[in-house]
Design a protein around this motif. Sequence first.
Motif, short mmCIF file in Angstrom:
data_model
loop_
_atom_site.label_atom_id
_atom_site.label_comp_id
_atom_site.label_asym_id
_atom_site.label_seq_id
_atom_site.Cartn_x
_atom_site.Cartn_y
_atom_site.Cartn_z
N ARG A 1 9.77 10.28 9.63
CA ARG A 1 9.31 11.37 8.76
C ARG A 1 7.95 11.91 9.20
O ARG A 1 7.72 13.10 9.24
CB ARG A 1 9.23 10.91 7.31
CG ARG A 1 8.90 12.08 6.38
CD ARG A 1 8.28 11.66 5.07
NE ARG A 1 8.98 10.58 4.42
CZ ARG A 1 8.41 9.77 3.52
NH1 ARG A 1 7.15 9.95 3.17
NH2 ARG A 1 9.08 8.80 2.98
N ARG B 1 -2.82 8.25 3.06
CA ARG B 1 -2.22 8.57 4.37
C ARG B 1 -1.86 10.05 4.44
O ARG B 1 -2.22 10.75 5.39
CB ARG B 1 -0.97 7.69 4.52
CG ARG B 1 -0.14 7.92 5.74
CD ARG B 1 1.26 7.35 5.51
NE ARG B 1 2.02 8.16 4.56
CZ ARG B 1 2.95 7.68 3.74
NH1 ARG B 1 3.24 6.40 3.69
NH2 ARG B 1 3.61 8.49 2.92
N ARG C 1 10.72 -3.98 5.22
CA ARG C 1 9.76 -3.15 5.98
C ARG C 1 10.39 -2.56 7.24
O ARG C 1 9.86 -1.61 7.79
CB ARG C 1 8.52 -3.97 6.31
CG ARG C 1 7.71 -4.30 5.08
CD ARG C 1 6.54 -5.20 5.37
NE ARG C 1 5.91 -5.63 4.13
CZ ARG C 1 5.07 -6.66 4.02
NH1 ARG C 1 4.78 -7.36 5.10
NH2 ARG C 1 4.55 -6.97 2.86
N GLY D 1 0.26 5.59 0.36
CA GLY D 1 0.85 6.82 0.90
C GLY D 1 0.05 8.07 0.55
O GLY D 1 -0.01 9.02 1.33
N ASP E 1 8.68 -9.67 4.66
CA ASP E 1 9.50 -8.72 3.90
C ASP E 1 10.31 -7.85 4.85
O ASP E 1 9.83 -6.82 5.34
CB ASP E 1 8.57 -7.86 3.02
CG ASP E 1 9.36 -6.84 2.22
OD1 ASP E 1 10.61 -6.80 2.34
OD2 ASP E 1 8.74 -6.07 1.47
N ARG F 1 11.70 4.75 8.52
CA ARG F 1 11.60 5.94 7.67
C ARG F 1 10.27 6.67 7.91
O ARG F 1 10.23 7.87 8.13
CB ARG F 1 11.66 5.47 6.22
CG ARG F 1 12.38 6.38 5.31
CD ARG F 1 12.86 5.74 4.02
NE ARG F 1 12.19 4.60 3.48
CZ ARG F 1 11.14 4.64 2.66
NH1 ARG F 1 10.60 5.79 2.32
NH2 ARG F 1 10.64 3.52 2.18
N ARG G 1 -0.23 -5.02 2.29
CA ARG G 1 0.61 -3.84 2.50
C ARG G 1 1.32 -3.86 3.85
O ARG G 1 1.14 -4.79 4.62
CB ARG G 1 -0.23 -2.59 2.29
CG ARG G 1 -0.52 -2.44 0.83
CD ARG G 1 -1.62 -1.50 0.50
NE ARG G 1 -1.91 -1.67 -0.92
CZ ARG G 1 -1.31 -0.99 -1.88
NH1 ARG G 1 -0.45 -0.05 -1.59
NH2 ARG G 1 -1.60 -1.23 -3.14
N ARG H 1 11.36 0.67 6.01
CA ARG H 1 10.16 1.47 5.74
C ARG H 1 9.55 1.95 7.06
O ARG H 1 9.10 3.09 7.17
CB ARG H 1 9.13 0.66 4.95
CG ARG H 1 9.62 0.29 3.55
CD ARG H 1 8.53 -0.42 2.75
NE ARG H 1 7.30 0.34 2.69
CZ ARG H 1 7.05 1.34 1.85
NH1 ARG H 1 7.96 1.69 0.98
NH2 ARG H 1 5.90 1.96 1.89
P1 ATP Z 1 7.06 7.29 0.39
O1 ATP Z 1 6.38 8.59 0.73
O2 ATP Z 1 8.32 7.05 1.15
O3 ATP Z 1 7.16 7.03 -1.07
P2 ATP Z 1 4.87 5.49 0.36
O4 ATP Z 1 4.12 4.88 1.49
O5 ATP Z 1 4.14 6.34 -0.60
O6 ATP Z 1 6.07 6.25 1.04
P3 ATP Z 1 5.80 3.72 -1.76
O7 ATP Z 1 7.11 3.05 -1.72
O8 ATP Z 1 5.50 4.69 -2.83
O9 ATP Z 1 5.66 4.33 -0.32
O10 ATP Z 1 4.69 2.60 -1.73
C1 ATP Z 1 3.33 2.86 -1.96
C2 ATP Z 1 2.48 1.95 -1.11
O11 ATP Z 1 2.77 0.59 -1.41
C3 ATP Z 1 2.71 2.09 0.39
O12 ATP Z 1 1.95 3.10 0.95
C4 ATP Z 1 2.34 0.72 0.90
O13 ATP Z 1 0.95 0.62 1.02
C5 ATP Z 1 2.77 -0.19 -0.22
N1 ATP Z 1 4.11 -0.77 -0.02
C6 ATP Z 1 5.28 -0.30 -0.49
N2 ATP Z 1 6.30 -1.09 -0.14
C7 ATP Z 1 5.77 -2.10 0.57
C8 ATP Z 1 6.32 -3.26 1.21
N3 ATP Z 1 7.63 -3.52 1.22
N4 ATP Z 1 5.45 -4.09 1.81
C9 ATP Z 1 4.13 -3.83 1.81
N5 ATP Z 1 3.57 -2.78 1.26
C10 ATP Z 1 4.36 -1.90 0.63
#
Ligand code: ATP
Length: 437
Positions: free
Chosen positions: A186, A45, A176, A42, A173, A182, A128, A179
């Motif tokens: 967002r 990104r 997702r 994230g 999973d 969301r 991921r 996710r």
């Molecule tokens: P947020 O801003 O909502 O926290 P994020 O993408 O930073 O979004 P995190 O939950 O902090 O989400 O997860 C960090 C990273 O881990 C994600 O960007 C993704 O690459 C990976 N990730 C998290 N959850 C999953 C999942 N269920 N399956 C695969 N990859 C995941």
Amino acid sequence: YPWQEDLTDLMVRRLSEETNDLLRRLGRMAESLSMRAYAVGGFVRDLLLGRTNLDLDIVIEGDGVAFMKAWEREGYRVSVHERFRTGMIVFPGPRKVDVATARREFYEFPVAQPTVASDSLKHDLYRRDFTVNAMAIALGERDWGTLVDYFGGRRDLRRGFLKVLHNLSFVEDPTRVFRAVRLEQRLKLKMEENTVRLLTSCVRGGLLSLLSGLRVKSEVEILFHEALPLPAIRRLREFGAWEVLFPGLAVDSRTDRVVRRLTVFFRRLHRDLPPLEASLWLVYLASLLFGSDEAVQRSVMDRLHLTPAERHVLSLALFSLGAAENDLGGRGERRPSEICRALTGVPLAVCLFWAAATERQRIRRRLLLFLTRWHKVRPMLTGRDILDLGYRRGPLVGKILDALLTARLDGSVETREEEIQWVLDTYPGAAPDTERK
Ligand code: ATP
């Protein structure tokens, strides 16, 4: 790397000096241990999107545990899960950095040619969820700021697409699904066609309903912490996800109205309120359950394994709205102290929910006044002051303070002098020694 882009300038422009400095230090530490560090997920990104993201995820090619222990020796607090070779380092700020180990053993990947990525990073990124989350930035001295993008995340981000990495993603999973919705809402991305298809079959095929209650709870909680949960709630409805997760749930336009009001009120009022985060998600859940039968509402509470405290908040929100409307209603003027008394002991998040859920304007106004002003009102005098006025220590002091609060709420006193006068006038006989100190 398969697809490279130099992000050095972007990092200087968009990240704070402190973040750049931290990334450099993480990279240097890895190199001093013959490992490689990458910022991933994230953080990358959001950097490309120009959004602030302070959650830093680092992947270590090498041994993440040894990497964290090295920071520990430097005096930083770390917490390590040996089994998963993951953990966290706390930097001053405080700023937490999550650390993971790219899967394979690092001796398979000596740091001989820093410009050629070994496939342990690729493996890590492939596990991921979406292409836009599967990019990394190299933090080594020589490849500093290089975007590593094996799966076309950069292109998808440019085109505004949210796309899974492979067709079994949601099967692997099902969380997702949450996710995806969301992030799509967002970040204002558009779910790519095949991803929509896969997500739909995950929901329709019943995979979502196989998730454990605790995992659903955690996803719902995260969803309701979004700044604007309504678009994601609606999108999940379009996919039929709510119905699958909670059979019998009635999510309709009334749900939207209550959720929208809740968001608006929370935005407007949160500065006047103590932090509500712990129960805010519960009252969003209340909005979701609001239009359903009590049996359905109770089965959702069971399904999510709510704690007794959470059940209490949710039940109060859902089942006591009618009683609250009776207590707070009435055509004539109601004194602020009466409203406060009626709301004694009710969590502020529940009051916020009632304000969003009631269709009675007058009641909504009273609840909002309670939330913006009245709940914070205290007398100027303290117990000590009452004793100094000559009253005896004992239950009377509490009674006087209560009565004084009522007087203040209802506008009978303004200044400290007026409070003193009010106490002396209202409780004349009870103060044997009225000589003021
Ligand atoms: P947020 O801003 O909502 O926290 P994020 O993408 O930073 O979004 P995190 O939950 O902090 O989400 O997860 C960090 C990273 O881990 C994600 O960007 C993704 O690459 C990976 N990730 C998290 N959850 C999953 C999942 N269920 N399956 C695969 N990859 C995941």
